[in-house]
Design a protein around this motif. Sequence first.
Motif, PDB file in Angstrom:
ATOM      1  N   VAL A 137     -81.981 -43.750  36.418  1.00 45.18           N
ATOM      2  CA  VAL A 137     -82.573 -44.196  37.690  1.00 45.18           C
ATOM      3  C   VAL A 137     -81.564 -44.031  38.820  1.00 45.18           C
ATOM      4  N   ILE A 138     -80.336 -44.466  38.586  1.00 46.23           N
ATOM      5  CA  ILE A 138     -79.302 -44.355  39.623  1.00 46.23           C
ATOM      6  C   ILE A 138     -79.003 -42.891  39.933  1.00 46.23           C
ATOM      7  N   ALA A 139     -78.855 -42.063  38.903  1.00 50.32           N
ATOM      8  CA  ALA A 139     -78.562 -40.637  39.110  1.00 50.32           C
ATOM      9  C   ALA A 139     -79.667 -39.956  39.915  1.00 50.32           C
ATOM     10  N   GLU A 140     -80.927 -40.259  39.593  1.00 47.17           N
ATOM     11  CA  GLU A 140     -82.051 -39.681  40.334  1.00 47.17           C
ATOM     12  C   GLU A 140     -82.035 -40.147  41.781  1.00 47.17           C
ATOM     13  N   ASP A 141     -81.783 -41.427  41.998  1.00 48.82           N
ATOM     14  CA  ASP A 141     -81.755 -41.969  43.351  1.00 48.82           C
ATOM     15  C   ASP A 141     -80.642 -41.334  44.178  1.00 48.82           C
ATOM     16  N   GLN A 142     -79.558 -40.975  43.529  1.00 51.83           N
ATOM     17  CA  GLN A 142     -78.439 -40.360  44.240  1.00 51.83           C
ATOM     18  C   GLN A 142     -78.617 -38.848  44.401  1.00 51.83           C
ATOM     19  N   GLY A 143     -79.727 -38.315  43.892  1.00 52.95           N
ATOM     20  CA  GLY A 143     -80.020 -36.892  44.065  1.00 52.95           C
ATOM     21  C   GLY A 143     -79.191 -35.978  43.186  1.00 52.95           C
ATOM     22  N   GLY A 147     -78.230 -32.885  34.138  1.00 55.08           N
ATOM     23  CA  GLY A 147     -77.462 -31.985  33.292  1.00 55.08           C
ATOM     24  C   GLY A 147     -76.369 -31.202  33.992  1.00 55.08           C
ATOM     25  N   VAL A 148     -76.172 -31.411  35.294  1.00 51.64           N
ATOM     26  CA  VAL A 148     -75.157 -30.667  36.033  1.00 51.64           C
ATOM     27  C   VAL A 148     -74.102 -31.651  36.530  1.00 51.64           C
ATOM     28  N   HIS A 149     -72.881 -31.481  36.045  1.00 53.97           N
ATOM     29  CA  HIS A 149     -71.786 -32.348  36.478  1.00 53.97           C
ATOM     30  C   HIS A 149     -71.407 -31.974  37.914  1.00 53.97           C
ATOM     31  N   PRO A 150     -71.291 -32.956  38.793  1.00 56.58           N
ATOM     32  CA  PRO A 150     -70.976 -32.637  40.190  1.00 56.58           C
ATOM     33  C   PRO A 150     -69.578 -32.071  40.385  1.00 56.58           C
ATOM     34  N   GLY A 151     -68.734 -32.114  39.381  1.00 52.39           N
ATOM     35  CA  GLY A 151     -67.382 -31.594  39.498  1.00 52.39           C
ATOM     36  C   GLY A 151     -67.306 -30.099  39.743  1.00 52.39           C
ATOM     37  N   TYR A 152     -68.342 -29.351  39.410  1.00 53.25           N
ATOM     38  CA  TYR A 152     -68.320 -27.908  39.638  1.00 53.25           C
ATOM     39  C   TYR A 152     -68.197 -27.584  41.120  1.00 53.25           C
ATOM     40  N   ARG A 153     -68.808 -28.407  41.936  1.00 55.71           N
ATOM     41  CA  ARG A 153     -68.799 -28.106  43.363  1.00 55.71           C
ATOM     42  C   ARG A 153     -67.863 -29.010  44.138  1.00 55.71           C
ATOM     43  N   GLY A 154     -67.140 -29.874  43.446  1.00 57.54           N
ATOM     44  CA  GLY A 154     -66.293 -30.821  44.153  1.00 57.54           C
ATOM     45  C   GLY A 154     -67.159 -31.659  45.068  1.00 57.54           C
ATOM     46  N   SER A 155     -68.229 -32.170  44.502  1.00 57.64           N
ATOM     47  CA  SER A 155     -69.299 -32.800  45.260  1.00 57.64           C
ATOM     48  C   SER A 155     -68.793 -33.804  46.269  1.00 57.64           C
ATOM     49  N   SER A 156     -69.375 -33.746  47.425  1.00 61.50           N
ATOM     50  CA  SER A 156     -69.026 -34.711  48.461  1.00 61.50           C
ATOM     51  C   SER A 156     -70.019 -35.852  48.408  1.00 61.50           C
ATOM     52  N   ARG A 158     -72.740 -38.581  49.249  1.00 66.01           N
ATOM     53  CA  ARG A 158     -73.885 -38.600  50.153  1.00 66.01           C
ATOM     54  C   ARG A 158     -73.806 -39.848  51.010  1.00 66.01           C
ATOM     55  N   PRO A 159     -74.333 -39.767  52.228  1.00 65.17           N
ATOM     56  CA  PRO A 159     -74.323 -40.962  53.061  1.00 65.17           C
ATOM     57  C   PRO A 159     -75.144 -42.077  52.433  1.00 65.17           C
ATOM     58  N   PRO A 160     -74.795 -43.343  52.687  1.00 66.03           N
ATOM     59  CA  PRO A 160     -75.581 -44.448  52.153  1.00 66.03           C
ATOM     60  C   PRO A 160     -77.038 -44.324  52.555  1.00 66.03           C
ATOM     61  N   GLY A 161     -77.919 -44.633  51.598  1.00 61.47           N
ATOM     62  CA  GLY A 161     -79.342 -44.589  51.869  1.00 61.47           C
ATOM     63  C   GLY A 161     -79.936 -43.203  51.800  1.00 61.47           C
ATOM     64  N   ALA A 162     -79.135 -42.199  51.396  1.00 66.13           N
ATOM     65  CA  ALA A 162     -79.647 -40.828  51.349  1.00 66.13           C
ATOM     66  C   ALA A 162     -80.402 -40.533  50.068  1.00 66.13           C
ATOM     67  N   GLY A 163     -80.359 -41.430  49.106  1.00 60.79           N
ATOM     68  CA  GLY A 163     -81.063 -41.210  47.840  1.00 60.79           C
ATOM     69  C   GLY A 163     -82.560 -41.353  48.020  1.00 60.79           C
ATOM     70  N   THR A 164     -83.265 -40.886  46.982  1.00 67.39           N
ATOM     71  CA  THR A 164     -84.714 -41.042  46.987  1.00 67.39           C
ATOM     72  C   THR A 164     -85.074 -42.071  45.965  1.00 67.39           C
ATOM     73  N   SER A 165     -86.153 -42.748  46.167  1.00 68.82           N
ATOM     74  CA  SER A 165     -86.573 -43.735  45.171  1.00 68.82           C
ATOM     75  C   SER A 165     -87.804 -43.268  44.412  1.00 68.82           C
ATOM     76  N   SER A 166     -88.216 -42.048  44.656  1.00 72.80           N
ATOM     77  CA  SER A 166     -89.433 -41.556  43.999  1.00 72.80           C
ATOM     78  C   SER A 166     -89.210 -41.240  42.538  1.00 72.80           C
ATOM     79  N   GLY A 167     -87.958 -40.848  42.172  1.00 71.16           N
ATOM     80  CA  GLY A 167     -87.682 -40.495  40.785  1.00 71.16           C
ATOM     81  C   GLY A 167     -88.240 -39.138  40.404  1.00 71.16           C
ATOM     82  N   CYS A 168     -88.766 -38.366  41.336  1.00 72.29           N
ATOM     83  CA  CYS A 168     -89.356 -37.065  41.029  1.00 72.29           C
ATOM     84  C   CYS A 168     -88.301 -35.978  41.177  1.00 72.29           C
ATOM     85  N   HIS A 169     -88.186 -35.142  40.165  1.00 76.91           N
ATOM     86  CA  HIS A 169     -87.275 -33.994  40.221  1.00 76.91           C
ATOM     87  C   HIS A 169     -87.849 -32.867  39.437  1.00 76.91           C
TER      88      HIS A 169
END
Length: 169
Positions: A137-143, A147-156, A158-169
């Motif tokens: 749930v948390i991972a989906e909300d954070q976008g 299966g993809v570790h954010p370390g590949y892109r040195g992920s930056s 996201r601003p607070p509140g930028a997640g989605t609560s729909s859970g659809c991906h």
Amino acid sequence: MTESRNHPMGAAFLLAQLGAHAANRFAARTAELGLSPADVGLLRMIAARPGRSQQSLAEDLGVVPSRVTSLIDPLDRAGLVERRRSTGDRRNYELHLTPDAARVMDDIARTAMAHEADFTSALDPDQRKQLIALLTVIAEDQGLSPGVHPGYRGSSPRPPGAGTSSGCH
């Protein structure tokens, strides 16, 4: 945040602490196979979609295509991945695991299962399922891409509140 005696740290800190710990332990385990965690992730992604292009892998990882080239080159040299010219578009290469990679994938699966069992040994099966569900749930909300570790892109972050609560991906 107000700290209490029962929960002196917040969830974000504990997730970061456990994530770093899990990543370090997994890296030690994969090093025994002669692989990095990034190598393992790439092999899993190619195994899941044999024949995928380097471009599609770059898109899924959120990196520029030249970064994929530098990630795949060591796996190619190790005889685990081969690039084949695409029959549909000669400008593209398709990525395939080699026969040697099948043995390595079995080793990776055993290593990952042992890592998971060790890391979650304090939990009973129901607690483990609940933890996975909550973290999903948390991972989906954070976008985050499944299966993809954010370390590949040195992920930056996201601003607070930028997640989605729909859970659809």
